[in-house]
Design a protein around this motif. Structure first.
Motif, mmCIF file in Angstrom:
data_model
loop_
_atom_site.group_PDB
_atom_site.id
_atom_site.type_symbol
_atom_site.label_atom_id
_atom_site.label_comp_id
_atom_site.label_asym_id
_atom_site.label_seq_id
_atom_site.Cartn_x
_atom_site.Cartn_y
_atom_site.Cartn_z
ATOM 1 N N ALA A 105 0.624 -0.935 -0.401
ATOM 2 C CA ALA A 105 0.103 0.160 -0.107
ATOM 3 C C ALA A 105 1.257 1.035 -0.204
ATOM 4 O O ALA A 105 0.662 1.693 -0.300
ATOM 5 N N SER A 106 2.277 1.641 1.246
ATOM 6 C CA SER A 106 2.782 2.216 1.054
ATOM 7 C C SER A 106 3.297 2.939 0.186
ATOM 8 O O SER A 106 3.846 3.395 -0.745
ATOM 9 N N GLN A 107 3.957 1.362 -0.881
ATOM 10 C CA GLN A 107 4.837 1.766 -2.432
ATOM 11 C C GLN A 107 3.956 1.997 -3.000
ATOM 12 O O GLN A 107 3.695 2.069 -4.246
ATOM 13 N N GLY A 108 2.080 2.264 -3.233
ATOM 14 C CA GLY A 108 1.448 2.851 -4.538
ATOM 15 C C GLY A 108 0.363 1.484 -5.383
ATOM 16 O O GLY A 108 -0.086 1.705 -5.988
ATOM 17 N N VAL A 109 0.977 -0.120 -5.213
ATOM 18 C CA VAL A 109 0.285 -0.976 -5.883
ATOM 19 C C VAL A 109 -1.063 -1.199 -5.450
ATOM 20 O O VAL A 109 -1.584 -0.352 -4.641
ATOM 21 N N PRO A 110 -2.187 -0.930 -6.989
ATOM 22 C CA PRO A 110 -2.891 -0.956 -6.282
ATOM 23 C C PRO A 110 -4.177 -1.959 -6.172
ATOM 24 O O PRO A 110 -4.654 -2.299 -6.662
ATOM 25 N N ILE A 111 -4.242 -2.237 -4.770
ATOM 26 C CA ILE A 111 -4.515 -3.067 -3.422
ATOM 27 C C ILE A 111 -5.759 -2.854 -3.266
ATOM 28 O O ILE A 111 -5.565 -1.773 -2.360
ATOM 29 N N LYS A 112 -6.293 -3.443 -2.920
ATOM 30 C CA LYS A 112 -7.587 -2.994 -0.954
ATOM 31 C C LYS A 112 -7.929 -4.321 -0.475
ATOM 32 O O LYS A 112 -7.505 -5.546 -1.100
ATOM 33 N N LEU A 113 -7.559 -4.102 1.223
ATOM 34 C CA LEU A 113 -7.658 -5.147 1.555
ATOM 35 C C LEU A 113 -9.093 -5.266 1.609
ATOM 36 O O LEU A 113 -9.263 -4.830 2.205
ATOM 37 N N PHE A 114 -9.469 -6.376 1.256
ATOM 38 C CA PHE A 114 -11.413 -6.847 1.406
ATOM 39 C C PHE A 114 -11.807 -7.474 2.805
ATOM 40 O O PHE A 114 -13.169 -7.628 2.828
#
Length: 332
Positions: free
Chosen positions: A90-99
């Motif tokens: 997340a800090s590196q900007g990888v486009p993911i979401k924790l669901f």
């Protein structure tokens, strides 16, 4: 409408994604770590494929670092990921979401000292060879434990190894200790001693969990598929949560987990006891994804920045969390 199949495969066996056609379902690769948890009772059934509307292939990864690389490349859209690797991604900007939270880690990840190593406490790690999958939740726990005890990482030799490499190095007496998860942890305990688990480091301010993450755009385009994944996983978790005592070594559920993970069925009940599993209604609450999780992830990121693992920390990590799949699965 589509013929659904589910195939469990390791990285070495995965081929190219087939192109979707009107005659067959598109294939979705789901990343996991082969951890002995309740949802592993479902990976060789049709349930995920039917619920998600995709052919499903299961890709086993050695560490969160590998998962991040696969998701950043777009090869994998949905995968398991530990809390500290998630904070890094997340800090590196990888486009993911924790669901979804897969499990809250306790003694399921522990520091194991080799018999004869002379290690009986954290202080004894000085001058020793300690293996861990760098960038994993286990690495985060090890780093946090060292900081809590005032031990510099330069006081010991930290070796970056995958779980399989740790098992091999252990047998060759090439390492003195390892912080690792099951099923390798159980192998090490046959000739080693547990020094401490992630449950203890959590009390010191370094909590860890395994979550399920999804590519942000893919989740927006495939909400039914992500909700379907939640439903099947939550059903497996609930079956365990509601009847833990029935999950004995000779139960069908535990035998299936052992078959799908390579774990010893006799050890699976104990492994399961090293985790805490949460139902969807709890996960969306203020103690977890619905509130406390974002600040906890930020605290993890701040620690990782201080440790030199990342360069920057986001102002707010709630932007990397979505409740929609859990809410959709519950019918809200």
């Amino acid at each position: 409408m589509f013929k659904k199949t589910a195939r469990y495969a390791t990285l070495a066996l995965i081929g190219l994604l087939p192109m979707a056609t009107a005659a067959s379902a598109e294939t979705l690769i789901i990343g996991n770590f082969g951890t002995p948890i309740p949802m592993m009772t479902k990976v060789n059934t049709e349930e995920y494929a039917k619920a998600m509307g995709y052919d499903v292939e299961w890709r086993k990864f050695a560490s969160g670092t590998d998962v991040i690389a696969a998701m950043a490349s777009g090869d994998v859209k949905l995968a398991a990921l530990g809390s500290s690797p998630f904070a890094i991604a997340a800090s590196q900007g990888v486009p993911i979401k924790l669901f979804m939270i897969g499990d809250v880690i306790g003694q399921a990840e522990s520091l194991i000292a080799h018999d004869g190593s002379g290690i009986s406490s954290l202080a004894d790690l000085k001058g020793k060879r300690v293996a861990v999958p760098v960038g994993s939740t286990a690495h985060f726990s090890l780093t946090g434990a060292l900081k809590h005890e005032g031990i510099s990482e330069s006081d010991l030799t930290i070796l970056s190894m995958s779980p399989d490499q740790i098992a091999a190095a252990w047998e060759q007496n090439a390492i003195d200790a390892a912080w690792i998860w099951d099923p390798v942890q159980s192998q090490l305990l046959k000739s080693g001693t547990r020094i401490m688990g992630a449950d203890e480091t959590a009390k010191w301010g370094y909590p860890t969990f395994d979550g399920w993450v999804v590519n942000s755009q893919w989740a927006e385009e495939n909400p039914e598929a992500v909700a379907g994944f939640v439903k099947v996983t939550a059903e497996a978790d609930a079956a365990y949560i509601d009847n833990k005592d029935a999950w004995t070594a000779d139960s069908a559920e535990v035998k299936e987990i052992a078959t799908n993970t390579g774990a010893d069925a006799a050890q699976v009940p104990g492994i399961l006891g090293g985790y805490t599993f949460l139902k969807p209604a709890d996960q969306v609450g203020s103690d977890w994804l619905g509130g406390a999780m974002a600040p906890a992830i930020k605290s993890t990121a701040e620690f990782l920045k201080e440790a030199g693992r990342i360069d920057s920390v986001a102002d707010d990590y709630s932007q990397f969390i979505t409740l929609k799949p859990l809410q959709d699965a519950m019918g809200e």
